[in-house]
Each structure stands twice: as structure tokens, then as C-alpha cells.
Motif scaffolding. Structure first.
Motif, short mmCIF file in Angstrom:
data_model
loop_
_atom_site.label_atom_id
_atom_site.label_comp_id
_atom_site.label_asym_id
_atom_site.label_seq_id
_atom_site.Cartn_x
_atom_site.Cartn_y
_atom_site.Cartn_z
N ALA A 22 8.64 -11.63 -41.62
CA ALA A 22 10.00 -11.09 -41.76
C ALA A 22 11.11 -12.06 -41.34
CB ALA A 22 10.12 -9.77 -41.03
N CYS A 40 16.77 -11.38 -36.94
CA CYS A 40 15.77 -10.48 -37.50
C CYS A 40 14.82 -10.05 -36.40
CB CYS A 40 15.01 -11.18 -38.63
SG CYS A 40 13.71 -10.15 -39.32
N LEU A 43 9.94 -6.24 -39.36
CA LEU A 43 9.86 -5.23 -40.41
C LEU A 43 9.13 -4.03 -39.83
CD1 LEU A 43 10.32 -4.66 -43.47
CD2 LEU A 43 8.02 -5.55 -43.83
N LEU A 48 13.80 -3.78 -42.67
CA LEU A 48 14.01 -5.07 -42.01
C LEU A 48 15.07 -4.81 -40.94
CD1 LEU A 48 13.19 -8.14 -42.30
CD2 LEU A 48 15.52 -8.40 -43.13
N CYS A 80 9.17 -3.70 -48.00
CA CYS A 80 10.55 -3.79 -47.54
C CYS A 80 11.44 -2.99 -48.49
CB CYS A 80 11.01 -5.25 -47.48
SG CYS A 80 12.67 -5.42 -46.80
#
Length: 89
Positions: A22, A40, A43, A48, A80
């Protein structure tokens, strides 16, 4: 030469855990300028998870969310389905 996106997608498929890919998928989908505006966090359950640096970054990402999710799906696969924003600092 194969695209990094293709290599990453193959790696995610092989491990059976797209969440591991991810953060890199986020950088590839968003590009260098936008990617640095949110961290980030992985996930989770099809989302996400992003921690934007501020409200302006959140709004900017939200404005192109549909395009980002399409790019993320090309790398991470159909797992996703959306972007989830974590609280801004």
C-alpha cells in the motif's frame, strides 16, 4: 522494461497481502508532490488509510479520489475500493 506498477501488482498478488504494498502503491498513484502531502497507513478492509498533513491536503486528495482509487486498483487489485482519511494533526 516493465513498469514499477506491474512489478508491485505481481508482488502483492504473490504475497496474498496487498496491504504490504500500500505505501508504495500510494506513492505511484499520487505522484511525488501529492504523495508527500499524506502518509499512507496501509490498506484496511478495502480502504487505503491516509493521514493528510493538513485540511488543504485532504481536500486536494478528495478532489481526485476517484482517479486515485482507479490507479490504486491497477496496482493493488480490486481489494482497494476507497480512500479513508485519518484525522489531520
Amino acid at each position: 522494461m516493465r513498469a514499477m506498477r506491474d512489478i508491485l501488482a505481481e508482488t502483492a498478488a504473490r504475497t496474498g497481502n496487498p496491504a504490504l504494498a500500500a505505501p508504495l502503491a500510494w506513492m505511484l498513484a499520487a505522484g511525488p508532490e501529492l504523495a508527500q502531502r499524506a502518509r499512507c497507513q496501509g490498506l484496511v478492509a478495502g480502504a487505503l488509510r491516509l493521514a493528510p498533513v493538513d485540511g488543504a491536503a485532504r481536500a486536494q486528495i478528495a478532489s481526485v479520489e476517484k482517479e486515485l482509487v482507479a490507479a490504486l486498483r491497477r496496482t493493488l487489485g480490486p481489494e482497494c475500493v476507497r480512500i479513508e482519511f485519518l484525522p489531520c494533526p
